[in-house]
Scaffold this active site. Structure first.
Site, mmCIF file in Angstrom:
data_model
loop_
_atom_site.group_PDB
_atom_site.id
_atom_site.type_symbol
_atom_site.label_atom_id
_atom_site.label_comp_id
_atom_site.label_asym_id
_atom_site.label_seq_id
_atom_site.Cartn_x
_atom_site.Cartn_y
_atom_site.Cartn_z
ATOM 1 C CE LYS A 119 -7.810 -40.761 20.051
ATOM 2 N NZ LYS A 119 -8.701 -41.390 19.495
ATOM 3 C CG ASN A 151 -3.980 -41.104 16.485
ATOM 4 O OD1 ASN A 151 -2.912 -40.604 15.879
ATOM 5 N ND2 ASN A 151 -4.292 -42.097 15.203
ATOM 6 C CG ASP A 161 -7.419 -41.322 15.364
ATOM 7 O OD1 ASP A 161 -7.399 -41.650 14.981
ATOM 8 O OD2 ASP A 161 -7.635 -40.392 16.615
#
Ligand code: ATR
Length: 284
Positions: free
Chosen positions: A66, A87, A102
């Site tokens: 990430k 992400n 996220d």
């Protein structure tokens, strides 16, 4: 042409994204195939370069890539740049654009699955790893009034709070000194892996939910098992609760909406994920 997408991580075999994303594409009648793209760290540059093929719609990025992926992309959305983690990759006019869904997925789950509006609220985060970071930034962005962070390794909480203060000076950000005192919060969120299947902590509580105020929303980002020890204990203590599955689905929904320009079929995605987890699926 069948479009392709995939999840890039190492390992990725356990990921639920292919299950619920494929269900979403199928339900919307979009000809696309969502695949597992297991990618050891040394092959990440090659994998990201392969996203430039004409049949690629985008990708998800998971552990451990990430942060490493940032330097391989053409552009970052402002929130992804602030958090420093990506992400989701979207191919826009031939350019690879990095997004972070996220934290925003967490906030949307709070709003849509728990009816909790974070603006003006006081929230305790337990944990200071990658997941806590995305959540903290999204809560600050949504106008939370106060964020308190507790972590087993105190230095990580201090570092996260220092970063939050620098980016969001208007939010009261502080480290929380002890889990003995949990009063004064509108929500308390487990951002650690405590309680997760396969970690050996399935029977532990990241904090004692009955120590929170009576109306405090207790949130667990762990989604396997769907009903964690924390959620069970919180419910027994009469607290409102939110499990980790809605966050997983909404981060995926925000990615789907970027790739397709269409609303994500949330119920379809939720059903597919619950089926794969072996949880009871309510009838249509
Ligand atoms: P993620 O990206 O999923 O957040 P991470 O960055 O490795 O993963 O962070 C894991 C978080 O869970 C950390 O806050 C970690 O605490 P430490 O920083 O002290 O390691 C927390 N954690 C993991 N196992 C834990 C345990 N048994 N008790 C308390 N906290 C734990």
């Amino acid at each position: 042409m069948t479009r392709r997408l995939g999840i890039i991580g190492h390992p990725v075999a356990h990921s639920l994204s292919p299950v619920f994303q494929q269900a979403a594409f199928d339900a919307c009648g979009i000809e696309a195939r969502y695949e597992h793209w297991d990618t050891p760290p040394e092959t990440l540059p090659e994998r990201i370069a392969s996203l430039r093929a004409p049949d690629i719609l985008g990708a998800n990025i998971t552990i451990p890539h990430k942060v490493a992926v940032l330097s391989l992309l053409d552009e970052l959305e402002p929130f992804a740049l602030r958090v420093g983690a990506v992400n989701t990759v979207v191919v826009r006019n031939g350019r690879l654009v990095g997004a972070n869904t996220d934290g925003p997925g967490f906030v949307r789950a709070l709003r849509e699955s728990a009816g909790f509006e974070p603006t003006g609220r006081q929230i305790l985060l337990v944990g200071a790893g990658g997941a806590a970071r995305g959540i903290a930034f999204a809560l600050a962005e949504s106008g939370a009034a106060r964020l308190a962070v507790w972590n087993r390794t105190g230095a990580r909480a201090t570092e996260l709070v220092a970063e939050l203060r620098a980016v969001y000076p208007e939010v009261r950000c502080e480290t929380h000194s002890s889990l003995v005192s949990l009063s004064g919060f509108d929500a308390a969120v487990n951002c650690t892996s405590v309680g997760m299947e396969g970690t050996g902590t399935e029977h532990q509580l990241p904090f004692e939910p009955s120590d929170t105020d009576s109306g405090c929303l207790v949130v667990d980002i762990v989604y396997k098992p769907e009903e964690t020890m924390l959620l069970r204990a919180a419910r027994a203590a009469g607290r409102p609760t939110l499990g980790g599955l809605p966050m997983l689905i909404f981060q995926g929904a925000l990615a789907f909406e970027r790739w397709t320009g269409r609303d994500a079929p949330i119920e379809v995605m939720m059903r597919a994920a619950r089926q794969a987890l072996g949880s009871p699926v309510p009838p249509c």
